[in-house]
Design a protein around this motif. Structure first.
Motif, short mmCIF file in Angstrom:
data_model
loop_
_atom_site.label_atom_id
_atom_site.label_comp_id
_atom_site.label_asym_id
_atom_site.label_seq_id
_atom_site.Cartn_x
_atom_site.Cartn_y
_atom_site.Cartn_z
N MET A 67 -25.61 -20.02 -39.94
CA MET A 67 -25.77 -19.47 -41.30
C MET A 67 -26.82 -20.24 -42.09
N LYS A 68 -27.39 -19.56 -43.07
CA LYS A 68 -28.32 -20.19 -43.99
C LYS A 68 -27.52 -20.56 -45.24
N THR A 69 -27.70 -21.77 -45.71
CA THR A 69 -26.94 -22.21 -46.88
C THR A 69 -27.71 -22.00 -48.19
N ASP A 70 -28.94 -21.56 -48.09
CA ASP A 70 -29.68 -21.25 -49.31
C ASP A 70 -29.63 -19.73 -49.54
N PHE A 71 -29.00 -19.36 -50.64
CA PHE A 71 -28.87 -17.95 -51.01
C PHE A 71 -28.91 -17.88 -52.53
N ALA A 72 -29.24 -16.73 -53.03
CA ALA A 72 -29.40 -16.56 -54.48
C ALA A 72 -28.32 -15.63 -55.02
N THR A 73 -27.91 -15.89 -56.26
CA THR A 73 -26.90 -15.07 -56.91
C THR A 73 -27.44 -14.51 -58.23
N ILE A 74 -26.77 -13.48 -58.71
CA ILE A 74 -27.11 -12.87 -59.99
C ILE A 74 -25.84 -12.27 -60.57
N ASP A 75 -25.81 -12.11 -61.88
CA ASP A 75 -24.67 -11.46 -62.53
C ASP A 75 -24.88 -9.95 -62.51
N GLY A 76 -23.80 -9.22 -62.40
CA GLY A 76 -23.87 -7.76 -62.36
C GLY A 76 -24.44 -7.14 -63.63
N ILE A 77 -24.29 -7.81 -64.74
CA ILE A 77 -24.78 -7.29 -66.02
C ILE A 77 -26.30 -7.43 -66.15
N ASN A 112 -23.80 -1.54 -39.33
CA ASN A 112 -25.22 -1.48 -39.68
C ASN A 112 -25.56 -2.44 -40.83
N LEU A 113 -25.11 -3.68 -40.70
CA LEU A 113 -25.30 -4.68 -41.75
C LEU A 113 -26.68 -5.34 -41.65
N VAL A 114 -27.19 -5.74 -42.79
CA VAL A 114 -28.45 -6.48 -42.87
C VAL A 114 -28.17 -7.95 -43.13
N ARG A 115 -27.17 -8.23 -43.95
CA ARG A 115 -26.75 -9.59 -44.27
C ARG A 115 -25.25 -9.56 -44.53
N ALA A 116 -24.64 -10.72 -44.37
CA ALA A 116 -23.22 -10.85 -44.72
C ALA A 116 -22.99 -12.24 -45.29
N PRO A 117 -22.29 -12.31 -46.41
CA PRO A 117 -21.94 -13.63 -46.93
C PRO A 117 -20.89 -14.30 -46.05
N VAL A 118 -20.98 -15.60 -45.96
CA VAL A 118 -20.01 -16.40 -45.21
C VAL A 118 -19.08 -17.01 -46.25
N ILE A 119 -17.80 -16.65 -46.18
CA ILE A 119 -16.86 -17.05 -47.22
C ILE A 119 -15.77 -17.96 -46.64
N GLU A 120 -15.56 -19.08 -47.34
CA GLU A 120 -14.52 -20.03 -46.99
C GLU A 120 -13.82 -20.44 -48.28
N ASN A 121 -12.51 -20.36 -48.30
CA ASN A 121 -11.72 -20.69 -49.50
C ASN A 121 -12.18 -19.89 -50.72
N ASN A 122 -12.43 -18.61 -50.52
CA ASN A 122 -12.84 -17.67 -51.58
C ASN A 122 -14.19 -17.99 -52.22
N GLY A 138 -22.59 -19.58 -47.46
CA GLY A 138 -23.83 -19.28 -46.75
C GLY A 138 -24.01 -17.79 -46.55
N MET A 139 -25.11 -17.46 -45.87
CA MET A 139 -25.42 -16.07 -45.53
C MET A 139 -25.81 -16.03 -44.07
N VAL A 140 -25.47 -14.94 -43.43
CA VAL A 140 -25.85 -14.76 -42.03
C VAL A 140 -26.55 -13.41 -41.89
N SER A 141 -27.52 -13.36 -40.99
CA SER A 141 -28.30 -12.15 -40.76
C SER A 141 -28.45 -11.95 -39.25
N PRO A 142 -28.86 -10.75 -38.82
CA PRO A 142 -29.10 -10.56 -37.39
C PRO A 142 -30.15 -11.54 -36.84
N ASN A 143 -31.14 -11.86 -37.64
CA ASN A 143 -32.16 -12.82 -37.21
C ASN A 143 -31.54 -14.17 -36.89
#
Length: 138
Positions: free
Chosen positions: A14-24, A105-115, A119-124
């Motif tokens: 998994m890659k540990t660098d990922f970006a977040t944003i608020d839904g608003i 048919n996923l492009v990316r999936a978040p890796v979740i531990e303890n809610n 990280g993020m994982v991709s087919p690459n």
């Protein structure tokens, strides 16, 4: 005698660098963030503890904003994001993770531990980092 099977976990690739944003936030804000961070995927933060994570990618923006000629400064991320997202556990075998990607048919999936997303994982990353280690160990 059969040799033990090498198991590579999602945590290992998994890659540990990922970006977040608020839904608003607006799609314009999301585009600026994507461009500055050189990414095509943003995780949408939970609003509260009982909420789920969302995800928005450049394809969502193309499909729901650009193709429909909507103004990116007038569309909020929550209007076009995917939620809930399919997530994986860091201890999952990459073979099963790869099946999940293929089946849905996923492009990316978040890796979740303890809610929390760790990280993020991709087919690459599954192929280039994970499968490469399997081949190398043969």
């Amino acid at each position: 005698m059969i040799s033990p099977r090498v198991i590579i976990r999602v945590r290992d690739v998994m890659k540990t660098d990922f970006a977040t944003i608020d839904g608003i936030a607006t799609v314009e804000d999301a585009l600026k963030k994507m461009k500055s961070l050189k990414t095509s995927v943003l995780i949408v933060n939970k609003r509260h503890d009982n909420d789920e994570y969302g995800m928005i990618n450049s394809g969502d923006i193309a499909r729901h904003v650009l193709a429909k000629d909507r103004a990116p400064d007038r569309v909020n991320v929550y209007e076009i994001m995917n939620k809930p997202v399919i997530s994986v556990h860091p201890d999952m075998d990459i073979r099963y993770c790869s099946r999940l990607f293929a089946d849905y048919n996923l492009v990316r999936a978040p890796v979740i531990e303890n809610n929390e997303i760790i990280g993020m994982v991709s087919p690459n990353s599954l192929v280039l980092d994970g499968m490469y280690r399997l081949v190398k160990n043969v």
